[in-house]
Design an enzyme around this catalytic site. Structure first.
Site, PDB file in Angstrom:
ATOM      1  N   ASP A   1      17.883   6.728  -4.181  1.00  0.00           N
ATOM      2  CA  ASP A   1      17.003   5.571  -4.395  1.00  0.00           C
ATOM      3  C   ASP A   1      15.915   5.920  -5.417  1.00  0.00           C
ATOM      4  OD1 ASP A   1      15.777   7.387  -2.651  1.00  0.00           O
ATOM      5  OD2 ASP A   1      14.532   5.836  -1.712  1.00  0.00           O
TER       6      ASP A   1
ATOM      7  N   ASP B   1      14.352  11.840  -6.670  1.00  0.00           N
ATOM      8  CA  ASP B   1      15.770  11.477  -6.838  1.00  0.00           C
ATOM      9  C   ASP B   1      16.193  11.712  -8.292  1.00  0.00           C
ATOM     10  OD1 ASP B   1      16.392   9.382  -4.267  1.00  0.00           O
ATOM     11  OD2 ASP B   1      14.330   9.483  -4.950  1.00  0.00           O
TER      12      ASP B   1
ATOM     13  N   VAL C   1      20.122  11.019  -0.229  1.00  0.00           N
ATOM     14  CA  VAL C   1      18.691  11.346  -0.382  1.00  0.00           C
ATOM     15  C   VAL C   1      17.819  10.089  -0.385  1.00  0.00           C
ATOM     16  CG1 VAL C   1      19.165  13.555  -1.517  1.00  0.00           C
ATOM     17  CG2 VAL C   1      18.872  11.508  -2.910  1.00  0.00           C
TER      18      VAL C   1
ATOM     19  N   HIS D   1      11.315  16.789  -2.717  1.00  0.00           N
ATOM     20  CA  HIS D   1      12.184  16.565  -1.569  1.00  0.00           C
ATOM     21  C   HIS D   1      13.686  16.647  -1.900  1.00  0.00           C
ATOM     22  CE1 HIS D   1       8.718  15.041   0.650  1.00  0.00           C
ATOM     23  NE2 HIS D   1       8.481  14.163  -0.305  1.00  0.00           N
ATOM     24  N   ASP D   2      14.151  15.682  -2.709  1.00  0.00           N
ATOM     25  CA  ASP D   2      15.594  15.429  -2.781  1.00  0.00           C
ATOM     26  C   ASP D   2      16.425  16.581  -3.359  1.00  0.00           C
ATOM     27  OD1 ASP D   2      15.062  13.045  -1.579  1.00  0.00           O
ATOM     28  OD2 ASP D   2      15.189  11.843  -3.401  1.00  0.00           O
TER      29      ASP D   2
HETATM   30  C1  BDR Z   1      11.934  10.907   0.743  1.00  0.00           C
HETATM   31  O1  BDR Z   1      11.386   9.618   0.569  1.00  0.00           O
HETATM   32  C2  BDR Z   1      11.395   9.235  -0.780  1.00  0.00           C
HETATM   33  O2  BDR Z   1      10.159   8.726  -1.156  1.00  0.00           O
HETATM   34  C3  BDR Z   1      11.786  10.462  -1.566  1.00  0.00           C
HETATM   35  O3  BDR Z   1      12.573  10.100  -2.682  1.00  0.00           O
HETATM   36  C4  BDR Z   1      12.541  11.296  -0.578  1.00  0.00           C
HETATM   37  O4  BDR Z   1      13.911  10.977  -0.579  1.00  0.00           O
HETATM   38  C5  BDR Z   1      10.852  11.845   1.234  1.00  0.00           C
HETATM   39  O5  BDR Z   1      10.322  11.385   2.436  1.00  0.00           O
HETATM   40 CA    CA Z   2      14.906   9.635  -2.323  1.00  0.00          CA
END
Ligand code: BDR
Ligand code: CA
Length: 325
Positions: free
Chosen positions: A19, A24, A130, A245-246
């Site tokens: 997303d 991402d 993700v 994160h992703d």
């Molecule tokens: C997740 O939430 C989204 O905002 C980021 O892309 C990640 O996948 C982190 O909580």
């Molecule tokens: Ca994401």
């Protein structure tokens, strides 16, 4: 694009469900360079579906990546779509102007596309998810044999400790807890890379400066994107680094030594208004006999419990920089 990274012993065949979203976007580039990326599916999440799809195509355009992009679910199984404009901006990728995509998404919806990709090579495809898990849950409900066709599902979502949307719930799971519950119980092997580790993979101002100084087209674009993401993280969470994160879900495949895992039951909370979307992970290491007790029967997943965060970020930044060489 011709990846220049050294050949892996095995280039894992993956489909990336995402997303975009700043992290991402990093994941798309990293996956393109380090894995056998057969396609990208998009879902609502950080920003509405039209934006996440456009953003995925724009990142492909930026790096000259020609893989199919299929748009999926625009809303969760229950309720209305959320957004994370407070972190990712109104476009979902604020901070840089990416090239206008020349390609359109597939005419095919993400759900049948995903099912077809898995059916074409049973046991070979890893689904890396993700974003909110709506596409994955709908695919599993539409074609229950999908669970057996997938090699595994590696997801970024959830947490063994704090959340980022509520004190307990992480954004991707909180966006569609019913879908997450379907996925954890769906029968495919699941590995969860949650906030408890991704918050340790911090993008600092020094990383942004390095990308800007390198001077290439991709480096400059990501310097703008990650500068925005870092500024919003500082404003909202009062942290000096922004969580990468992703890409951590992809590092589980390319650099398994960077993460530590524990098998644990994962319960996705659906009923309690205060705790909705929480992934309750039982890290007590109970025996199988104890797990059979009433109330402890959540599906088992492999959950990431440790990461070398600095090395994780360095490896992904290195791939962003390598795009300009
Ligand atoms: C997740 O939430 C989204 O905002 C980021 O892309 C990640 O996948 C982190 O909580
Ligand atoms: Ca994401």
């Amino acid at each position: 694009m011709t990846p220049t990274a050294p050949a892996l012993p095995e280039r894992t065949r993956i489909l990336l469900d995402c997303d975009p979203g700043h992290d991402d976007a990093m994941a798309i580039v990293y996956a393109a360079r380090r894995l056998d990326l057969v396609g990208i599916t998009t879902v609502f999440g950080n920003t509405p579906l039209a934006n996440t799809t456009r953003n995925a195509l724009a990142v492909c355009e930026l790096i000259g990546l020609d893989v199919p992009v299929a748009a999926g679910m625009a809303a969760p199984l229950v309720g209305a779509p959320a957004s994370a404009a407070h972190i990712h901006g109104s476009t979902g990728l604020d901070g840089a102007v990416l090239p206008e995509p020349r390609r359109a998404p597939l005419a095919q919806h993400a759900v049948p596309f995903l099912i077809e990709q898995a059916r074409a090579a049973p046991g070979e495809l890893t689904l890396v998810a993700v974003g909110p898990l709506t596409n994955v849950a709908v695919a599993l409900r539409t074609e229950p044999r999908l669970a057996g066709w997938l090699r595994e599902i590696v997801l970024m979502g959830g947490s063994t400790d704090v959340g980022n949307i509520t004190p307990q719930a992480e954004f991707n799971i909180h966006c569609d807890p019913e879908a997450a519950s379907v996925v954890f119980a769906g029968g495919a092997p699941v590995r969860m890379v949650g906030l408890n580790v991704t918050r340790q993979a911090g993008i600092a101002q020094a990383h942004v400066d390095r990308l800007a100084a390198a001077g290439g087209r991709v480096g400059r674009a990501f310097a703008g994107l990650l500068g925005f993401y870092l500024a919003r993280t500082r404003a909202v969470y009062r942290r000096d680094t922004a969580a990468m994160h992703d890409p951590c879900a992809l590092l589980a495949l390319t650099d398994p030594g960077l993460l530590r895992w524990q098998d644990t039951p994962v319960h996705v909370e659906l009923a309690s208004p205060a705790l909705r979307g929480m992934t309750a992970c039982d890290l007590r290491g109970l025996s199988d006999e104890a797990r059979g007790l009433p109330g402890l029967a959540a599906p088992i997943a492999q959950v990431a419990v440790g990461i070398d965060g600095a090395a994780a970020v360095d490896r992904v930044i290195a791939e962003l920089l390598a795009c300009d060489r």
